[in-house]
Structures are given as C-alpha cells and as structure tokens.
Design a protein around this motif. Structure first.
Motif, mmCIF file in Angstrom:
data_model
loop_
_atom_site.group_PDB
_atom_site.id
_atom_site.type_symbol
_atom_site.label_atom_id
_atom_site.label_comp_id
_atom_site.label_asym_id
_atom_site.label_seq_id
_atom_site.Cartn_x
_atom_site.Cartn_y
_atom_site.Cartn_z
ATOM 1 N N UNK A 190 0.844 -1.191 0.000
ATOM 2 C CA UNK A 190 0.000 0.000 0.000
ATOM 3 C C UNK A 190 0.879 1.240 0.000
ATOM 4 N N UNK A 191 0.293 2.367 -0.421
ATOM 5 C CA UNK A 191 1.054 3.604 -0.529
ATOM 6 C C UNK A 191 0.091 4.774 -0.603
ATOM 7 N N UNK A 192 0.650 5.981 -0.511
ATOM 8 C CA UNK A 192 -0.129 7.178 -0.807
ATOM 9 C C UNK A 192 0.682 8.056 -1.746
ATOM 10 N N UNK A 193 0.238 9.277 -1.940
ATOM 11 C CA UNK A 193 0.930 10.199 -2.822
ATOM 12 C C UNK A 193 1.444 11.355 -1.984
ATOM 13 N N UNK A 194 2.732 11.598 -2.060
ATOM 14 C CA UNK A 194 3.372 12.612 -1.239
ATOM 15 C C UNK A 194 2.999 14.010 -1.714
ATOM 16 N N UNK A 195 3.271 15.041 -0.917
ATOM 17 C CA UNK A 195 3.007 16.420 -1.367
ATOM 18 C C UNK A 195 3.724 16.788 -2.658
ATOM 19 N N UNK A 217 4.712 12.131 -5.631
ATOM 20 C CA UNK A 217 5.315 10.833 -5.855
ATOM 21 C C UNK A 217 4.639 9.747 -5.024
ATOM 22 N N UNK A 218 4.723 8.507 -5.517
ATOM 23 C CA UNK A 218 4.240 7.356 -4.765
ATOM 24 C C UNK A 218 5.108 7.197 -3.522
ATOM 25 N N UNK A 219 4.452 7.013 -2.381
ATOM 26 C CA UNK A 219 5.177 6.912 -1.117
ATOM 27 C C UNK A 219 4.730 5.634 -0.422
ATOM 28 N N UNK A 220 5.612 4.623 -0.442
ATOM 29 C CA UNK A 220 5.242 3.325 0.095
ATOM 30 C C UNK A 220 5.728 3.070 1.501
ATOM 31 N N UNK A 221 6.852 3.656 1.869
ATOM 32 C CA UNK A 221 7.455 3.412 3.182
ATOM 33 C C UNK A 221 7.643 4.753 3.883
ATOM 34 N N UNK A 222 6.732 5.087 4.774
ATOM 35 C CA UNK A 222 6.803 6.380 5.447
ATOM 36 C C UNK A 222 8.026 6.490 6.343
ATOM 37 N N UNK A 223 8.437 5.392 6.925
ATOM 38 C CA UNK A 223 9.563 5.458 7.870
ATOM 39 C C UNK A 223 10.878 5.785 7.177
ATOM 40 N N UNK A 224 11.069 5.265 5.984
ATOM 41 C CA UNK A 224 12.341 5.508 5.288
ATOM 42 C C UNK A 224 12.431 6.926 4.757
ATOM 43 N N UNK A 225 11.283 7.542 4.496
ATOM 44 C CA UNK A 225 11.274 8.877 3.924
ATOM 45 C C UNK A 225 11.530 8.892 2.429
ATOM 46 N N UNK A 235 8.324 6.511 -7.728
ATOM 47 C CA UNK A 235 8.099 7.225 -8.983
ATOM 48 C C UNK A 235 6.946 8.215 -8.881
ATOM 49 N N UNK A 236 6.858 9.085 -9.857
ATOM 50 C CA UNK A 236 5.758 10.043 -9.893
ATOM 51 C C UNK A 236 4.434 9.313 -10.013
#
Length: 501
Positions: free
Chosen positions: A282-287, A290-298, A302-303
């Motif tokens: 699972x993932x969301x879209x960052x500000x 971009x696709x953001x799958x691992x919040x902890x890693x920062x 990809x776009x």
C-alpha cells in the motif's frame, strides 16, 4: 423598530422595552458578563426584541458552522454527493490480474469510516469498493493500493489553529481521501507516579507510526494535561503532559496525519482478507506528487499517475449533503465543516481548494447582499481559529437570508433543539418540551467563549408566522464556574425570547 431592506440587511435598530431587553440589560451590568465581552441581537419580523453590542465583532467558535453549512447547502445543493473513484494504472490480464497500481482517488468524501449517524460502516463502504473491482474482472493486483488525496490542496488544517488543538481528533484537517475522519484512538492507563502512563494505539492500526511517550503519571487528583502532537512531515507522534494516578483508563481521540495512507492500508487488508491478492502493498501520494510506500524511510518512489491518465473502474458516493450538514451542526463536527469549507470553491471555480475557500466564501456572502466588511472575518469553516470575528448583527442577517432562501427546510432541519442528542443535550432544562422543539440553534464554545445563534419558530396558533432570529455571543469569560453561569444566563435569555408575545 427594525427596518429591513429587501436584501434582508439591518438598517436601523431600536429595541422595544421587552422583557428580554430588560433581562439583557440587567445581566450586561453584572458578573460574569460585565468583565467580558457580550453581544446580543434578537429580531422578529420588523421588531427588535433585544440588542446589546450588536455590532461588536467577537470570536464565534462553532457558530461559524452556521455560515459554512448554509453556504454549502445554498451553492452546492442539498442533494450533492461526493465521489470516491477506484481507478488503475496498467492493464488487466486475461486471468484477472491487474498488472499495475490500484488507485483510490479521493473526492473529498468526509464520511468514509466516520462513525457519524449519516455515514456507512467502513466494512460496508469497502464492500461497495470491492464490488466495483469485481465488476472490472480484477482478481489480483500485481502492484500497490495507492491512496490519492490530491483532490484537496495542502495544508489540510487551518494555518491559524493553535498548536495544542492540532493533535486532537477535532483538530484533524480533511484530506482529499480520508478515513475515520483522519483520527486515531489510544487507550490510556495510569502507571506509578512519575512513570509514563500506559498508552496503546487502538484504532485504526497504524504500524508505520513511531510513538514517543514523554508524559508522566501525576499525583492522585492532579490535573489531566495529557496531549499529543503529530505531523505530516513524518510518521512520528509524541505524548506530553501528566495523567492522574487515580484516573480510570479511557480512550484518547487524536489526529492522524496520514489519512490517505491509512485508507490505502485498510483497504489493502480488506482485499487480501477477501481473496484479492495484492503483491505491492500500500502507498499514498506525497506532497511532491510521488508514490510513497514506506513512510519510515522517507524515500519516495516514482511520480504518481495524473488522475486524467488513470483508467476509471467506478465510483462510490457519499450521503447527500443535507445529511452531512445535519451531522455537522448536531455534533459540531469540525472535520465535516472543514471539508465543506474546502468544497465551496467548487461552486465558483470548479475545483476544491483550501487556498481559494476564503475568497469563495466572501464572494458567496457578497452575492447574498452580505458583504463582510467590518462585521465579519472568517478564516476557516469550523470556527476552531481564534482569528474568526463575527458580530451578532451579521449572524442575524445571515440567518434571515437562509430563512428566506430555497434550502430553508434542509438548513433548519440541520439545527438541533435543546435536549436532543446533540451539543444542546443539556441546554434549557427548565423549558417545556414545546418551547425546546421550537428552538433551532447552533452552539459555539472554546476557552473563554460561549455563543448561541439560531431561530425560535412560532408557536402553534401564534398571531405571527415570523421566527425569532437571534445571536448571543460572549467572549473573555474566564473559568469553568463563569462559563457555567453564562450558559445559565443564555438559557434564560432564549427562554424569554421564546415567551415574547
């Protein structure tokens, strides 16, 4: 006498020597109102029943929701629904495998998993979403479930909200895709004096979060000053303050800065638990988009695909707006109110955008003949900001406009009566049921602020068919005992207004 132009604006006021006017005059010279700020205006047709400091701008707290919900009903329509769209990027193989990402494209629906009376359960909502996927022939996802919150611009919360409000559930800002009103609950239990209280995440599960517990367990009978802070800059939250050693365990409702990510996580789990394998998580879209799958890693991937480039599977819709508005006003729901505030630009500019909401609101009010000028300053939709300033006269003018407007029925129905299951549950206890049922109003309160504005509908058999339209605002009232006295005084004033011949 009150002279009211065709636009509903107040042009002259001279209060009659009514019982309510005498009551208002008496209380204005006594504590706790004497040392605070107090303003009243109550009118019925061409008569002014009471006034005091009617032009005084004050912090109105949740009375702001009267304006937000009224404008939303008027300009968006009481039957408006907000869509959440299931889409994908990639292709569907013959065996039903989606080779690509499944997107949950938010459309600002604030009711997903919200738990308010108008909202469906999260399980029922997810079942509708899965049915859309089934209808597209998707049996597995060789990719990710991506929560897309881009329908709303950032920041999601009011920039003038106080820091100590942001960590609570009532300070959670709405994102284009949300779940559980972007809130999270914890259980709190005391430990030994001086030790950290035991704080455990409850719902929803957010395994990516890192929590720091800097709170302590205080002495018995000490104050409960526990509070929480989080940020959408990273998956970190911290607890501060003191929790009394003799306090029973309870549920602490806090904010969740990653609503779209949480929604994607929960729906991912729902799919995998109902026979739809998802290989990419699972993932969301960052500000930054971009696709953001691992919040902890920062790290960001990809776009994200643009909404227009996605293949639409189907959409699910929210309850009708009049139901959302009713929940907003009955329980004074900040999250719903801020969502509606963000939605106002849709009516004028074709897009929901918090940065345009202030402008849209001003234009809408001006088109109603209610220029804000020196009588009204609004910076959010819920009233949580202390930079909102509205006068009693402006509220009365707005309420009169709504009463003569095409959505009057839905608007009045959205306002609770004293004694109902609402923020008015404990109001006007000495009034008869007949009087209570005629009072339709909105409360507003925060530290030092107690406000009520609304209508008193005519009694059966009354010679007039005009309602009493009133606004009673108080600011700078200190201490719990003073606030309790103010509530009692305002109850008495409203009851007096209801009994005016």
């Amino acid at each position: 006498m009150l002279l009211c132009a065709a636009t509903g604006t107040v042009t002259e006021l001279a209060a009659q020597n009514t019982a309510t006017q005498r009551l208002v005059s008496s209380y204005s010279g006594k504590e706790p109102l004497r040392s605070g700020v107090f303003g009243v205006l109550a009118v019925r047709g061409a008569d002014t029943l009471a006034q005091y400091n009617r032009m005084q701008k004050m912090v109105p707290a949740s009375n702001v929701k009267l304006i937000t919900t009224g404008l939303a009903l008027t300009r968006l329509g009481e039957d408006r629904r907000f869509s959440t769209t299931l889409s994908y990027r990639g292709s569907i193989a013959v065996d039903g495998t989606l080779d690509g990402d499944l997107y949950i494209v938010g459309g600002g629906d604030p009711t997903i998993g919200a738990g308010t009376p108008c909202a469906d359960s999260l399980g029922r909502t997810f079942a509708v979403w899965k049915a859309l996927i089934d209808s597209a022939g998707i049996k597995a996802v060789n990719g990710r479930v991506v929560g897309d919150p881009r329908f709303f611009s950032r920041p999601y919360h009011g920039m003038s909200w106080q820091v100590d409000d942001l960590g609570w559930n009532y300070g959670a800002g709405p994102s284009g895709l949300s779940v559980f009103q972007n809130a999270q609950t914890f259980t709190v239990e005391p430990a030994g004096v001086g030790a950290p209280p035991v704080i455990t995440p409850l719902y929803p599960d957010t395994p990516w979060m890192v929590y720091t517990n800097s709170a302590v367990t205080g002495e018995a009978r000490s104050a409960n000053t526990l509070f929480y802070q989080d940020t959408d800059f990273g998956p970190y939250g911290e607890f501060f303050g003191s929790f009394p050693a003799d306090r029973k365990s309870y549920i602490l409702p806090c904010s969740n800065a990653f609503g779209a990510y949480t929604c994607a996580y929960l729906f991912h789990n729902y799919l995998t638990g109902n026979g739809v394998a998802v290989s990419g998580g699972y993932a969301d879209i960052s500000p930054s988009g971009n696709i953001r799958g691992d919040l902890r890693s920062g790290a960001e991937g990809p776009a994200a695909a643009s909404p227009d480039s996605l293949v639409k599977i189907g959409s699910a819709v929210s309850p009708v707006l009049r139901s959302i508005v009713k929940d907003t006003n009955y329980i004074s729901d900040n999250f719903y109110a801020e969502t509606l505030f963000n939605m106002l630009p849709l009516a004028l500019y074709g897009k929901a955008d918090r940065q345009l909401a202030d402008r849209a609101e001003r234009e809408m009010l001006s088109s109603m003949g209610l220029r804000t000028g020196n009588a009204c300053v609004l910076v959010d939709g819920s009233g949580l900001s202390r930079k909102n300033y509205v006068s009693p006269e402006y509220f009365v003018r707005f309420l009169r406009k709504m009463y003569s407007g095409r959505v009057r029925g839905a608007y009045i129905e959205s306002l609770p009566s004293p004694g109902t299951k609402s923020t008015l549950r404990n109001r006007m206890g000495k009034a008869s049921l007949e009087v209570k049922n005629r009072v339709k109003m909105k409360s507003g309160s925060m530290n030092g602020v107690v406000c009520f504005s609304g209508y008193i509908l005519p009694a059966k058999g009354s010679q007039t068919q005009e309602p009493v339209v009133f606004s009673i605002l108080t600011n700078d009232i200190g201490g719990a005992s003073s606030a309790s006295s103010v509530y009692a005084i305002i109850d008495e004033i409203i009851l007096s207004l209801a009994q005016e011949p």
